[in-house]
Every structure is written in C-alpha cells, then in structure tokens.
Design an enzyme around this catalytic site. Structure first.
Site, PDB file in Angstrom:
ATOM      1  N   PHE A 117       0.850  -1.191   0.000  1.00 56.16           N
ATOM      2  CA  PHE A 117       0.000   0.000   0.000  1.00 56.16           C
ATOM      3  C   PHE A 117       0.884   1.239   0.000  1.00 56.16           C
ATOM      4  O   PHE A 117       2.078   1.149   0.298  1.00 56.16           O
ATOM      5  CB  PHE A 117      -0.880  -0.020   1.259  1.00 56.16           C
ATOM      6  CG  PHE A 117      -2.361  -0.058   0.982  1.00 56.16           C
ATOM      7  CD1 PHE A 117      -2.908  -1.037   0.178  1.00 56.16           C
ATOM      8  CD2 PHE A 117      -3.212   0.899   1.542  1.00 56.16           C
ATOM      9  CE1 PHE A 117      -4.275  -1.077  -0.062  1.00 56.16           C
ATOM     10  CE2 PHE A 117      -4.578   0.868   1.310  1.00 56.16           C
ATOM     11  CZ  PHE A 117      -5.114  -0.117   0.503  1.00 56.16           C
ATOM     12  N   ASP A 212     -21.039  15.756  11.955  1.00 49.21           N
ATOM     13  CA  ASP A 212     -22.005  16.227  12.968  1.00 49.21           C
ATOM     14  C   ASP A 212     -21.395  16.270  14.371  1.00 49.21           C
ATOM     15  O   ASP A 212     -21.630  17.215  15.134  1.00 49.21           O
ATOM     16  CB  ASP A 212     -23.236  15.302  13.033  1.00 49.21           C
ATOM     17  CG  ASP A 212     -23.974  15.216  11.714  1.00 49.21           C
ATOM     18  OD1 ASP A 212     -23.673  16.011  10.799  1.00 49.21           O
ATOM     19  OD2 ASP A 212     -24.856  14.335  11.594  1.00 49.21           O
ATOM     20  N   GLN A 231      -7.387  15.013   3.468  1.00 45.97           N
ATOM     21  CA  GLN A 231      -6.680  14.255   2.443  1.00 45.97           C
ATOM     22  C   GLN A 231      -7.481  14.076   1.154  1.00 45.97           C
ATOM     23  O   GLN A 231      -8.642  13.687   1.200  1.00 45.97           O
ATOM     24  CB  GLN A 231      -6.360  12.868   2.999  1.00 45.97           C
ATOM     25  CG  GLN A 231      -5.726  11.927   1.999  1.00 45.97           C
ATOM     26  CD  GLN A 231      -5.291  10.643   2.673  1.00 45.97           C
ATOM     27  OE1 GLN A 231      -6.108   9.774   2.953  1.00 45.97           O
ATOM     28  NE2 GLN A 231      -4.010  10.529   2.953  1.00 45.97           N
ATOM     29  N   HIS A 233      -7.680  11.700  -1.949  1.00 50.44           N
ATOM     30  CA  HIS A 233      -7.243  10.395  -2.431  1.00 50.44           C
ATOM     31  C   HIS A 233      -6.994  10.540  -3.932  1.00 50.44           C
ATOM     32  O   HIS A 233      -7.805  11.139  -4.639  1.00 50.44           O
ATOM     33  CB  HIS A 233      -8.339   9.359  -2.158  1.00 50.44           C
ATOM     34  CG  HIS A 233      -7.913   7.944  -2.368  1.00 50.44           C
ATOM     35  ND1 HIS A 233      -7.570   7.456  -3.607  1.00 50.44           N
ATOM     36  CD2 HIS A 233      -7.760   6.912  -1.502  1.00 50.44           C
ATOM     37  CE1 HIS A 233      -7.237   6.173  -3.480  1.00 50.44           C
ATOM     38  NE2 HIS A 233      -7.346   5.823  -2.218  1.00 50.44           N
ATOM     39  N   LEU A 243     -14.692   6.248  -4.870  1.00 48.41           N
ATOM     40  CA  LEU A 243     -13.308   5.813  -4.690  1.00 48.41           C
ATOM     41  C   LEU A 243     -12.937   4.584  -5.517  1.00 48.41           C
ATOM     42  O   LEU A 243     -13.706   3.645  -5.638  1.00 48.41           O
ATOM     43  CB  LEU A 243     -13.073   5.472  -3.219  1.00 48.41           C
ATOM     44  CG  LEU A 243     -11.611   5.242  -2.884  1.00 48.41           C
ATOM     45  CD1 LEU A 243     -10.874   6.567  -2.788  1.00 48.41           C
ATOM     46  CD2 LEU A 243     -11.447   4.450  -1.611  1.00 48.41           C
ATOM     47  N   GLU A 246      -6.716   2.260  -3.296  1.00 49.62           N
ATOM     48  CA  GLU A 246      -5.271   2.249  -3.490  1.00 49.62           C
ATOM     49  C   GLU A 246      -4.774   0.835  -3.805  1.00 49.62           C
ATOM     50  O   GLU A 246      -3.724   0.650  -4.423  1.00 49.62           O
ATOM     51  CB  GLU A 246      -4.646   2.725  -2.172  1.00 49.62           C
ATOM     52  CG  GLU A 246      -3.198   3.034  -2.222  1.00 49.62           C
ATOM     53  CD  GLU A 246      -2.820   3.913  -1.033  1.00 49.62           C
ATOM     54  OE1 GLU A 246      -3.315   5.055  -0.952  1.00 49.62           O
ATOM     55  OE2 GLU A 246      -2.062   3.447  -0.175  1.00 49.62           O
ATOM     56  N   ARG A 277      -0.402   9.354  -0.421  1.00 49.06           N
ATOM     57  CA  ARG A 277      -1.539   9.922  -1.166  1.00 49.06           C
ATOM     58  C   ARG A 277      -1.385  11.397  -1.500  1.00 49.06           C
ATOM     59  O   ARG A 277      -1.779  11.841  -2.580  1.00 49.06           O
ATOM     60  CB  ARG A 277      -2.815   9.736  -0.350  1.00 49.06           C
ATOM     61  CG  ARG A 277      -3.196   8.308  -0.295  1.00 49.06           C
ATOM     62  CD  ARG A 277      -4.405   8.085   0.557  1.00 49.06           C
ATOM     63  NE  ARG A 277      -4.738   6.679   0.453  1.00 49.06           N
ATOM     64  CZ  ARG A 277      -5.665   6.083   1.170  1.00 49.06           C
ATOM     65  NH1 ARG A 277      -6.361   6.776   2.053  1.00 49.06           N
ATOM     66  NH2 ARG A 277      -5.914   4.803   1.010  1.00 49.06           N
ATOM     67  N   HIS A 346     -11.279  12.889   0.632  1.00 53.17           N
ATOM     68  CA  HIS A 346     -11.433  11.528   1.123  1.00 53.17           C
ATOM     69  C   HIS A 346     -11.434  11.374   2.636  1.00 53.17           C
ATOM     70  O   HIS A 346     -12.223  10.622   3.191  1.00 53.17           O
ATOM     71  CB  HIS A 346     -10.287  10.707   0.540  1.00 53.17           C
ATOM     72  CG  HIS A 346     -10.338   9.256   0.871  1.00 53.17           C
ATOM     73  ND1 HIS A 346     -11.401   8.461   0.506  1.00 53.17           N
ATOM     74  CD2 HIS A 346      -9.466   8.441   1.533  1.00 53.17           C
ATOM     75  CE1 HIS A 346     -11.173   7.214   0.934  1.00 53.17           C
ATOM     76  NE2 HIS A 346     -10.014   7.192   1.553  1.00 53.17           N
ATOM     77  N   ARG A 381      -2.595  10.835   6.169  1.00 52.81           N
ATOM     78  CA  ARG A 381      -2.799   9.455   6.624  1.00 52.81           C
ATOM     79  C   ARG A 381      -2.332   8.467   5.568  1.00 52.81           C
ATOM     80  O   ARG A 381      -2.550   8.673   4.380  1.00 52.81           O
ATOM     81  CB  ARG A 381      -4.281   9.214   6.898  1.00 52.81           C
ATOM     82  CG  ARG A 381      -4.617   7.760   7.114  1.00 52.81           C
ATOM     83  CD  ARG A 381      -6.064   7.561   7.483  1.00 52.81           C
ATOM     84  NE  ARG A 381      -6.987   7.663   6.380  1.00 52.81           N
ATOM     85  CZ  ARG A 381      -7.303   6.652   5.559  1.00 52.81           C
ATOM     86  NH1 ARG A 381      -6.744   5.467   5.667  1.00 52.81           N
ATOM     87  NH2 ARG A 381      -8.204   6.829   4.595  1.00 52.81           N
TER      88      ARG A 381
END
Ligand SMILES: Cc1cc2nc3c(=O)[nH]c(=O)nc-3n(C[C@H](O)[C@H](O)[C@H](O)COP(=O)(O)OP(=O)(O)OC[C@H]3O[C@@H](n4cnc5c(N)ncnc54)[C@H](O)[C@@H]3O)c2cc1C
Length: 568
Positions: A117, A212, A231, A233, A243, A246, A277, A346, A381
């Site tokens: 990844f 919320d 972020q 993506h 999406l 990845e 990313r 994302h 992230r």
C-alpha cells in the site's frame, strides 16, 4: 432517557467501542445511537484493507517499521507515542477480529494475506478482496448483537450537553417520530465519522459524512485539532468521485497521462504509484495543470488508471468491487480499458482533540474514529491506517468510558439545552425557505474544491473564505425545511447536516489561512516548503459564543524520530 455509556455512531469506531465497553462491564447500561442503520455506516465502504505488521508476506516487517512509516507519512505532525501505541496494538487487534470471524483473504499457507500500500515500506495491508470495511462492519455488528448492546437506530444527535466540567448527555431527534429528547449519560463517545462532504460533489464519502459530532464539539466549546488537514485520495472516478481503492495500485495498476507515460517517475522515482496519497494527488493535478491530462466532452479533466495488464483473473479475484464500480459509474470495464480518475476529497486527519486515552477536556466526553484527532495521522494518513485507528482507539474509548461511568453518578441539568434545541428546530420548520438545499450544498462543494483543494494559496483562499461567509450568512437567514411532517423528515435531517457542514468548512478555512507552509496533505503554492521552525505544531481551535475562533498551538510529540525531509 438515561444510559450509563452512550456511543454516538455505529461505524467501525462506535461498534468496536461498544463491544469493548460491554465486555468491560456487562452490568452497565450501554447503548449505541446512530443516524443511519449500523451496517450503512461509511466504514462499510472501505475497500483496500487494514494495516498490521503481521509479517506474513515479508518476514522483515515489524511494528517499529510500521511506526516509522506512519510518522514519515504524516510529515512528522503525528504524535509519535500515539502512533507507536497504534502500530503495536495492530497485530493483536487483527487477531481479535479474526477470532470474531472477519473473513480475511488468505495466502496459500492459510495465513492472512497482505498487500503493498502507499507509503508503506513492506507488504503490510491485510484485506478481504476489496471489501475490507464491509466485512469488518458486519462482523462487529453481529458481535454487538451477540453481546446484547442496545441500539438506538435512526436517531440523530443534535448537541453535546455538559456543565462546563463534566458530561450530562446529548440531545437527539428520533427520526422515525420527530421527537427531540435529552438522553442523560455518564459518559459519551463521539464516533460520528469524518466530514469530507464539505467537498460536496467532489468526495468519496457517503452522504452522511457531515462531521455532525465535530461540529457539535465545536458548539460545545471543545477544541478541534488540525482541521486544515484534509486528504485527497488520488483515484476517484472521473464523474462521481467514487473511490477506486489504493489496492488497485497495490496490485500493480499504473497511472498514465495523455502521452502514455507513467508520470509518477517524475515525482516518486522509487515508490512510483505507491507514493503517499498527498504526493500522488498533487502529481496527478500537476500533470493536468501542465496539459498532460485528458478532458472529456463535459470539461472534466482526469488521467488514466490502467489495470489492463493485471489480467482478468487477478482483477476478478482481488478487485471485484472496483470492476463493478467502473462498469456501473463510468461504463468502462477495467479488464479491457483504463479507468478515468481524478483526486477526490477523502479523509479528515483533523477532528475532535483528544489525548491518547480518547479523553476530551470535558470529563466523560470521549471521541474515537475519524471524528477524533489523537493525532496518529498528522498531516497525511497512510492508506490502511484508518480502519486500524478506528478499532484501536474505539477499543480504548470503550474501556475508558466504562471506567469513568463506573466511578460517577449522572450529572444534573441539561433541560435548558433541550428547550433551546426544540425551539431551534421549530423555527427552522416554520421558516419559509428562500433557497434550495441542493443548490447550496453544490455551491459549498464548488467553493471548497476550487479554493481549498489540492493546491492552495493566500488570495484563492481569501476569496473562497469570503464566498463561504456569504453562503453561511444566506443559509442562516434563508434556508428552511420544506417538508413539514414529523415522521422520517429527511429534509430536516439534511438541513441540520448542512448547517454542520458549514460550521466545519468555516473552521477548516480559518485554520488553513493560519498555516503558512506546506505539509502533507496541506499544500500552498505560495509557501511550498515545510517550515518546522514556525509550524511544527497542532492547530487547536475553539469557538467563542459570538462565533469567532480561538487559535492555539499544541505541542507535537517527536520523542522517537527527528523530523526529516520525506523522500519516496
Ligand atoms: C470509500 C472509502 C474507502 C475507504 N477505504 C479505506 C481502507 O481501505 N482502509 C482504511 O484504513 N480506511 C479506509 N477508508 C477510511 C475509513 O473507512 C474511515 O475513516 C472509517 O471507516 C471511519 O470510521 P468511523 O467509525 O469513524 O465512522 P463512520 O464509519 O463514518 O461511521 C459514523 C457513524 O456515526 C453516525 N453518525 C454521524 N453523525 C451522527 C449524528 N448526528 N447522530 C447520530 N449518529 C451519527 C453514523 O450513523 C455512523 O454510524 C475509506 C473511506 C472511504 C470513504
């Protein structure tokens, strides 16, 4: 209504918190309150997988390397002890979920399979084809039912109620009946998920990812942290922004420009498509800016994600959902043709500030999951680390909330807040709407994507902030609810969610203007370099009663690794 521990949110974070809480003390009254039926939470959309240094594929992997990759990926803004805690918990929590029945994909020898990844130095991402979140969410829900967790399904939390020192409860609407109630609790866990829907129309997130809980925290005077970090993506479908995991690149997919080049060689010569990313998203936008992207008849600009060389068998086995999505939403079969993609909003690195025990500054109020900012992701992230974060810190929050509830009694008060909320909703229902919610949401998405997108600069952001202020002002004056019924009034719910989105967009824009550097997901053309001397801090924001913000600098824990330049 009274419960000892109330968990708001039934995604991976909320369900894991609930499970840990009942296992910790069965005699307490523990309930989960959720606006969507639990299995519809956004966690169910997670595709690619969850990270843990099991070393099943690469025996040289370990928790220390996972910790370092995460800190480097975060552009050194993550709190390092918290990251270490998460990465060392990872193998244990994967095994715990395996024992609960999460159906992981397997290697030939029967061990849990792991794939490469982005930003990871080893093959570390455990997966279940390309439906990791779906299988986790369903297994956790089943386990909660088995353990007797109570559910308040289709209840919408409005506000957090406290007395300035400790929790009193929450106010919430029962969506089925329209009744507004004060639910008294000893402890509350906010597991309400992310807020990328502020980029309406340009996001991979479910309709309900409207922040919320984070907005309620702001209204309740709680600090939010690192809100400027959101972020993008790299691979959202061209038309819908849905999406494409990845894992498509992890399995060997290539990013291609209009010259037929694998352009990532210019930006991340070693990691190529598997750079982090933030870097890959910027690279795609840079190709498009410099005229090496594609453009369709409706003016949408994009590049290609090519999977054709992987072959039909691998695509069907490892990426079945991606194939379905590409066929349904783009009319393209990735076995035969490349997928048109562009970056999509994302994931929120920022959120409700907590310490490593998931505690907020108000006693009895905890946060976990994407709504929370510990921070383990810092400025960016890594893929596969959020599903991990939500269960690791869901677990912590569940236990801590029980511990607190065991040693305390219900706090008094809160009725005034209930009255205020009933009054607000009545006014909203009676107001004649002079604007349309749908149009206003699109306008918000346009402002955010254009002015607070992958690339930012001072004048664009200032201009965007003016437009945003205008939108907020109009919404508060003119936006009402057209559907006047009490039963399942989704118009009312969507309107309340929109007000939350505005609150989040406001604080994100404000936080963005304060940070005059580039770090991780946050990139400014006018300050393209990271500046540790002035900006190695967490932005901490609270809201004053008059709507203005207080800005403070929170210390970053860099006790394990010295900040260094990131290279991939
Ligand atoms: C398309 C997609 C794919 C992803 N893939 C991966 C991946 O492969 N690996 C990875 O690590 N991460 C992935 N992520 C990120 C990860 O899935 C999320 O960050 C994570 O699932 C969030 O979990 P959560 O429990 O915090 O929130 P959610 O799952 O979003 O749940 C939020 C819950 O809060 C409830 N809620 C919200 N507001 C209210 C309210 N006002 N009142 C009552 N209830 C409320 C909702 O009903 C819901 O139950 C992906 C994200 C997306 C969008």
């Amino acid at each position: 209504m009274k419960v000892d521990v109330l968990i708001v949110g039934a995604g991976g974070a909320g369900l894991y918190a609930a499970l840990s809480a009942v296992k910790e003390n069965k005699d307490l009254n523990i309930a989960v309150l959720t606006k969507v039926y639990p299995t519809r939470s956004h966690t169910g959309a997670a595709q690619g997988g969850i990270n843990a240094a099991l070393a099943n594929v690469d025996p040289t992997d370990n928790e220390e390397l996972h910790t370092f990759d995460t800190i480097k990926g975060s552009d050194y803004l993550a709190d390092q002890e918290a990251v270490k805690y998460m990465c060392f918990e990872a193998p244990k929590i994967i095994r715990a979920m395996e024992h609960m029945g999460v159906p992981f994909s397997r290697l030939g020898n029967g061990k849990i399979a792991q794939r490469p990844f982005g930003g990871a130095s080893r093959d570390r991402t455990c997966y279940s084809a390309d439906k990791m979140g779906h299988v986790m969410l369903h297994t956790l829900f089943e386990q909660c039912i088995r353990e007797g967790v109570k559910f308040l399904n289709e209840w919408f939390m409005l506000n957090i109620v406290h007395d300035g020192k400790r929790a009193i409860g929450v106010t919430a609407i029962n969506i089925a009946t329209g009744e507004v109630k004060l639910i008294k609790t000893k402890s509350i866990i906010l597991a309400t998920g992310g807020h990328s829907r502020i980029y309406w129309g340009y996001t991979s997130n479910a309709l309900g990812c409207t922040g919320d809980g984070t907005a309620a925290a702001l209204r309740a005077g709680l600090p939010v942290k690192d809100m400027e970090f959101l972020q993008f993506h790299p691979t959202g479908l061209r038309k819908s922004a849905i999406l494409v995991t990845e894992a498509a690149r992890g399995e060997g997919g290539h990013l291609i420009n209009n010259k037929g080049e694998r352009f990532m060689k210019r930006y991340a010569p070693e990691k190529m498509e598997l750079g982090p990313r933030d870097l890959v998203s910027r690279s795609i936008m840079q190709e498009i800016r410099e005229g090496r992207g594609f453009k369709d008849d409706e003016g949408r600009e994009y590049v290609h994600l090519d999977l054709t060389h992987l072959g039909a068998e691998k695509i069907k086995e490892r990426l079945p959902q991606i194939r379905e999505l590409a066929i349904d939403f783009e009319g393209i079969d990735p076995i035969k043709e490349p997928i048109p993609i562009k970056p999509t909003a994302h994931y929120a690195m920022g959120g409700i500030h907590t310490n490593i025990k998931c505690e907020t500054p108000i006693e009895g109020v905890y946060a976990a999951g994407e709504a929370q900012c510990v921070s383990v992701h810092g400025a960016n992230r890594l893929g596969g680390n959020s599903l991990l974060d939500i269960v690791v810190f869901g677990n912590v929050a569940g236990k801590e909330a029980v511990r607190y509830a065991e040693g305390t009694d219900f706090a008094q008060g809160g009725e005034g807040k209930l009255e205020d909320d009933v009054k607000f909703i009545t006014e909203l229902m009676n107001r004649e709407s002079k604007e349309t919610l749908g149009d206003m949401r699109n306008e918000l998405g346009e402002i955010m994507f254009k002015h607070f997108g992958v690339f930012k600069n001072e004048s664009e952001m200032q201009e965007g902030y003016e437009k945003l202020k205008n939108l907020i002002d109009r919404a508060h004056k003119h936006l009402g609810v057209e559907d006047k019924s009490k039963v399942f009034n989704l118009d009312l719910q969507s309107t309340l969610e929109f007000f939350n989105l505005l609150e989040i967009a406001d604080v994100l824009a404000y936080a963005s203007l304060q940070r005059k550097e580039s770090r991780g997901s946050f990139y400014r053309d006018d300050y393209p370099k990271r500046n540790d001397e002035e900006f190695l801090y967490h932005s901490m924001i609270t809201k004053n009663a008059d709507g203005s913000f207080n800005y403070e600098k929170g210390e970053v824990d860099i006790s394990l690794y010295e900040p260094a330049e990131r290279k991939y």
